[in-house]
Design a protein around this motif. Structure first.
Motif, PDB file in Angstrom:
ATOM      1  N   LEU A   4       0.877  -1.166   0.000  1.00  0.00           N
ATOM      2  CA  LEU A   4       0.000   0.000   0.000  1.00  0.00           C
ATOM      3  C   LEU A   4       0.915   1.216   0.000  1.00  0.00           C
ATOM      4  O   LEU A   4       1.686   1.404   0.944  1.00  0.00           O
ATOM      5  N   GLU A   6       1.112   5.197  -0.011  1.00  0.00           N
ATOM      6  CA  GLU A   6       0.410   6.476   0.168  1.00  0.00           C
ATOM      7  C   GLU A   6       1.194   7.589  -0.499  1.00  0.00           C
ATOM      8  O   GLU A   6       2.428   7.555  -0.545  1.00  0.00           O
ATOM      9  N   CYS A  22      -3.874   6.123  -1.949  1.00  0.00           N
ATOM     10  CA  CYS A  22      -3.324   4.863  -1.459  1.00  0.00           C
ATOM     11  C   CYS A  22      -3.449   3.858  -2.603  1.00  0.00           C
ATOM     12  O   CYS A  22      -4.541   3.356  -2.876  1.00  0.00           O
ATOM     13  N   MET A  34     -11.377  -0.690   3.456  1.00  0.00           N
ATOM     14  CA  MET A  34     -10.230   0.214   3.391  1.00  0.00           C
ATOM     15  C   MET A  34     -10.430   1.369   4.362  1.00  0.00           C
ATOM     16  O   MET A  34     -11.564   1.823   4.579  1.00  0.00           O
ATOM     17  N   TRP A  36      -8.384   5.006   6.350  1.00  0.00           N
ATOM     18  CA  TRP A  36      -7.294   5.934   6.621  1.00  0.00           C
ATOM     19  C   TRP A  36      -7.221   6.147   8.132  1.00  0.00           C
ATOM     20  O   TRP A  36      -8.239   6.428   8.775  1.00  0.00           O
ATOM     21  N   ILE A  69     -13.742   9.966   1.849  1.00  0.00           N
ATOM     22  CA  ILE A  69     -13.011   8.785   1.420  1.00  0.00           C
ATOM     23  C   ILE A  69     -13.709   8.201   0.203  1.00  0.00           C
ATOM     24  O   ILE A  69     -14.943   8.180   0.125  1.00  0.00           O
ATOM     25  N   ARG A  71     -13.067   5.325  -3.415  1.00  0.00           N
ATOM     26  CA  ARG A  71     -12.292   4.198  -3.941  1.00  0.00           C
ATOM     27  C   ARG A  71     -12.487   4.135  -5.452  1.00  0.00           C
ATOM     28  O   ARG A  71     -13.601   4.271  -5.951  1.00  0.00           O
ATOM     29  N   THR A  77      -7.156   1.925  -6.111  1.00  0.00           N
ATOM     30  CA  THR A  77      -6.646   3.031  -5.295  1.00  0.00           C
ATOM     31  C   THR A  77      -7.767   3.581  -4.428  1.00  0.00           C
ATOM     32  O   THR A  77      -8.928   3.653  -4.861  1.00  0.00           O
ATOM     33  N   CYS A  95      -2.688   4.294   5.331  1.00  0.00           N
ATOM     34  CA  CYS A  95      -3.723   3.531   4.638  1.00  0.00           C
ATOM     35  C   CYS A  95      -3.748   2.114   5.201  1.00  0.00           C
ATOM     36  O   CYS A  95      -2.691   1.522   5.482  1.00  0.00           O
TER      37      CYS A  95
END
Length: 119
Positions: A4, A6, A22, A34, A36, A69, A71, A77, A95
């Motif tokens: 991963l 970042e 990420c 996922m 943060w 957030i 995806r 990512t 991440c």
């Protein structure tokens, strides 16, 4: 091998914005939960935002309405859009990819990216 990576951290003035990325390899982010996290010096690591496999999102109270957030499955990512940044957002942001469902299990972390909010 799972990685991963970042990116996107840096120095920003209060009220400014940053977008953290990420990028995952070795896993498929769409089948993981996922998240943060962030950790400031002398403080415990805290969950900032998360997105489940199903797309549900959750935020810690201090960032609600400011952070988003998301995806991108095609790019494998996860992003954290951070707006209206405050001094107290200064931290190293990490991440995390978590999956507890068989047959694939994993708990993976990135190396972190520094975010500094300063005038």
């Amino acid at each position: 091998q799972v990685q991963l990576v970042e990116s996107g951290g840096g120095l920003v003035q209060p009220g400014g914005s940053l977008r953290l990325s990420c990028e995952a390899s070795g896993i498929i982010v769409s089948i993981y939960d996922m998240a943060w996290y962030r950790q400031a010096p002398g403080k415990q690591r805290e969950l900032v935002a998360s997105i489940t496999r199903g797309g549900s999102t959750n935020y810690t109270d201090s960032v609600k309405g400011r952070f988003v957030i998301s995806r991108d499955n095609a790019k494998n990512t996860v992003y954290l859009q951070m707006n209206s940044l405050k001094f107290e957002d200064t931290s190293v942001y990490y991440c995390n990819a978590l999956r507890r469902v068989l047959p694939i299990r994993g708990d993976h972390w990135g190396q972190g990216t520094q975010v500094t909010v300063s005038s």
